[in-house]
Write an enzyme that holds these catalytic residues in place. Sequence first.
Site, short mmCIF file in Angstrom:
data_model
loop_
_atom_site.label_atom_id
_atom_site.label_comp_id
_atom_site.label_asym_id
_atom_site.label_seq_id
_atom_site.Cartn_x
_atom_site.Cartn_y
_atom_site.Cartn_z
N HIS A 1 41.30 27.25 44.08
CA HIS A 1 41.65 28.59 44.59
C HIS A 1 40.65 29.08 45.64
O HIS A 1 40.37 30.27 45.74
CB HIS A 1 41.74 29.61 43.44
N ASN B 1 49.59 32.06 38.29
CA ASN B 1 50.04 31.30 39.46
C ASN B 1 51.44 31.73 39.85
O ASN B 1 52.05 32.59 39.21
CB ASN B 1 50.03 29.80 39.15
N TYR C 1 35.69 30.37 33.25
CA TYR C 1 35.69 31.24 34.42
C TYR C 1 34.39 32.00 34.58
O TYR C 1 33.82 32.06 35.69
CB TYR C 1 36.89 32.19 34.36
#
Length: 492
Positions: A65, A138, A348
């Site tokens: 990303h 997504n 993350y």
Amino acid sequence: MDPTKYRPSSAYNSPHFTTNSGAPVWNNNSSLTIGTRGPVLLEDYPLLERIASFTRERIPERVVHARGASAKGFFEVTHDISHLTCADFLRAPGVQTPVIVRFSTVVHERGSPETLRDIRGFAVKFYTREGNFDLVGNDVPVFFVRNAIQFPDSIHALKPNPKTHIQEFWRILDYFSYKPESLLTFFFFFDDVGIPINYRHMDGFGVHTFTLVNKAGKSTYVKFHWKPTCGVKCLTDEEAVVVGGTNHSHATKDLYDSIAAGNYPEWRLFIQTMSPEDVDRYDFDPLDVTTTWPEDVLPLQPVGRLVLNRNIDNFFNENEQLAFNPAFVVPGVHYSEDKLLQARIFAYSDTQRHRIGPNYLMLPVNAPKCAHHNNHYDGAMNFMHRDEEVDYFPSRFDPVRLAERHPIPSYSHTGKRERMTIEKENNFKPAGDRYRSFSPDRQERFIQRWVTVLSEPRVTHEIRSIWVSYLSQCDRTLGQKVATRLNLKPSM
């Protein structure tokens, strides 16, 4: 100006040029030298600072990303779902919550064309009164693999060849020939939606199964769906070549220009829900991220609308340093036992601490907009002013208390500690159903894309045969057509 309240910002622009420490700079064109032709002096601090700052302007780009664009706006509840969740930002129709949204491509680098065939990221940060909720999804509802331990290898296969730095489909088809669960994702990837015309005209999905919890503590599994009010539009392969060759940032420009012109992008949020007690009723695993929930059995329910009506003020601050994390949930929204989601909860924040720094949540774009308090102190680039004397909890000298208890899912699990695969794999039927829903011309484009990648010289006969077998198990006619064009005999 009160120096104790000073905060570096363009709002405090000096009428003259300065160094980072605020010293005036009277010449920003010439280095300090001995005479006209002498060497540059090491004491030329403005020069050293300028070069040192310039060479540190970039932070590590995201592994996935990396290429993306952001915009701000609001989410508004339009339908009451308070019977499903006690989340404050979903408490009643009419409630609005500020958001920032980042769209992205998954595989390619930060400066890559936005017309490449790829999955697109669709991440929404809700700045709620109970903290930030990040719905990190997504533009397709599924993913290639269902277990996070496979994620690094799957991304390596999709990324460019480490020797040539060229994305090559023989690598992709080789790796995923071991992963038939990837089929449904590829049936989106090689479909027309593999190249959205821009970010405004694409769907969004939470991808994973999450859990809603109401005030009574009742849990409900949930899937999140974003539907653009302007419809889904895509580029053909031929159009993508022209658009990408004209402007490799066409989607970023389209998003910015549309908002600047007052043509605000809007999506409607829908959910699918399922009682955890009903999991065994279906012929698929509802926590399997590689498959979808059938909408004819579990219909979409409207929740609200997302409107993007403000462009970001600075690309680096509000796009590059914008950091999402699926672990950020609020009371009334929780995780599920989805194996891929469980690992993302850790991955993350770990990524952002490496990429941006341990105090990345202090940056304005990432910080919650509600009051927050904890004893996480110090660390690199900590710029929060704190003058408390008590940095521990509990204390009779600090009135802070624990928050009120809120309900969370209370599942029971028993079993041995072992590495397990799911029992109800659903690798072929959803992909076949999707293919059969295409119009004939769309099916033809889909078939041709498979034929093109399977015809690459380094794709072996064995790999071609495996994929033709997979496609045949999805839809016999599809497998036959691909096999015929590859001069292969289809097998089941």
